[in-house]
Design a protein around this motif. Sequence first.
Motif, mmCIF file in Angstrom:
data_model
loop_
_atom_site.group_PDB
_atom_site.id
_atom_site.type_symbol
_atom_site.label_atom_id
_atom_site.label_comp_id
_atom_site.label_asym_id
_atom_site.label_seq_id
_atom_site.Cartn_x
_atom_site.Cartn_y
_atom_site.Cartn_z
ATOM 1 N N ARG A 3 0.837 -1.198 0.000
ATOM 2 C CA ARG A 3 0.000 0.000 0.000
ATOM 3 C C ARG A 3 0.879 1.258 0.000
ATOM 4 N NH1 ARG A 3 -5.198 0.168 1.302
ATOM 5 N NH2 ARG A 3 -5.062 -1.745 2.504
ATOM 6 N N ILE A 6 2.401 1.873 -3.525
ATOM 7 C CA ILE A 6 1.454 2.407 -4.506
ATOM 8 C C ILE A 6 1.111 3.864 -4.198
ATOM 9 C CG2 ILE A 6 -0.746 1.676 -3.468
ATOM 10 C CD1 ILE A 6 0.007 1.323 -7.139
ATOM 11 N N ASP A 10 1.931 6.846 -6.805
ATOM 12 C CA ASP A 10 0.861 7.735 -7.257
ATOM 13 C C ASP A 10 1.232 9.196 -7.020
ATOM 14 O OD1 ASP A 10 -0.729 5.677 -8.160
ATOM 15 O OD2 ASP A 10 -2.050 5.669 -6.401
ATOM 16 N N GLU A 15 4.185 4.598 -12.478
ATOM 17 C CA GLU A 15 3.475 3.325 -12.506
ATOM 18 C C GLU A 15 4.256 2.324 -11.670
ATOM 19 O OE1 GLU A 15 0.878 2.217 -16.138
ATOM 20 O OE2 GLU A 15 2.880 2.727 -16.872
ATOM 21 N N THR A 16 3.564 1.343 -11.132
ATOM 22 C CA THR A 16 4.204 0.307 -10.340
ATOM 23 C C THR A 16 3.938 -1.047 -10.961
ATOM 24 O OG1 THR A 16 2.246 0.198 -8.951
ATOM 25 C CG2 THR A 16 4.056 1.569 -8.156
ATOM 26 N N GLY A 34 -4.628 -0.837 -5.989
ATOM 27 C CA GLY A 34 -4.373 0.139 -7.039
ATOM 28 C C GLY A 34 -3.321 -0.246 -8.050
ATOM 29 N N TYR A 35 -2.733 -1.433 -7.910
ATOM 30 C CA TYR A 35 -1.746 -1.876 -8.895
ATOM 31 C C TYR A 35 -2.459 -2.203 -10.196
ATOM 32 C CZ TYR A 35 1.943 -2.272 -5.420
ATOM 33 O OH TYR A 35 2.882 -1.995 -4.473
#
Length: 85
Positions: A3, A6, A10, A15-16, A34-35
């Motif tokens: 978490r 990400i 953000d 991007e991850t 959120g990935y």
Amino acid sequence: MARAVILLADALGLETVAEGVESPEQAAVLRELGYTLGQGYHLAQPMTAEGVSRLLARRLHDRVPAAAVRLVEGVVVGGEATPRQ
């Protein structure tokens, strides 16, 4: 930890890629966090050298890293899996 990564990405506009995704449950949790990109045996099995060459050729103008696939509702989008030998 996932978490935090990400959230930091953000905030920085990056991007991850979630690595080591080995199960549908892991993919679901990572999507919820959120990935949008992931790699691991659950998403695509190891490829031959020829398979990697074909994938890279198809993605030459694509912004998605060749070694990653999109995490979309549990479906692998892109990538050409080959059976593990």
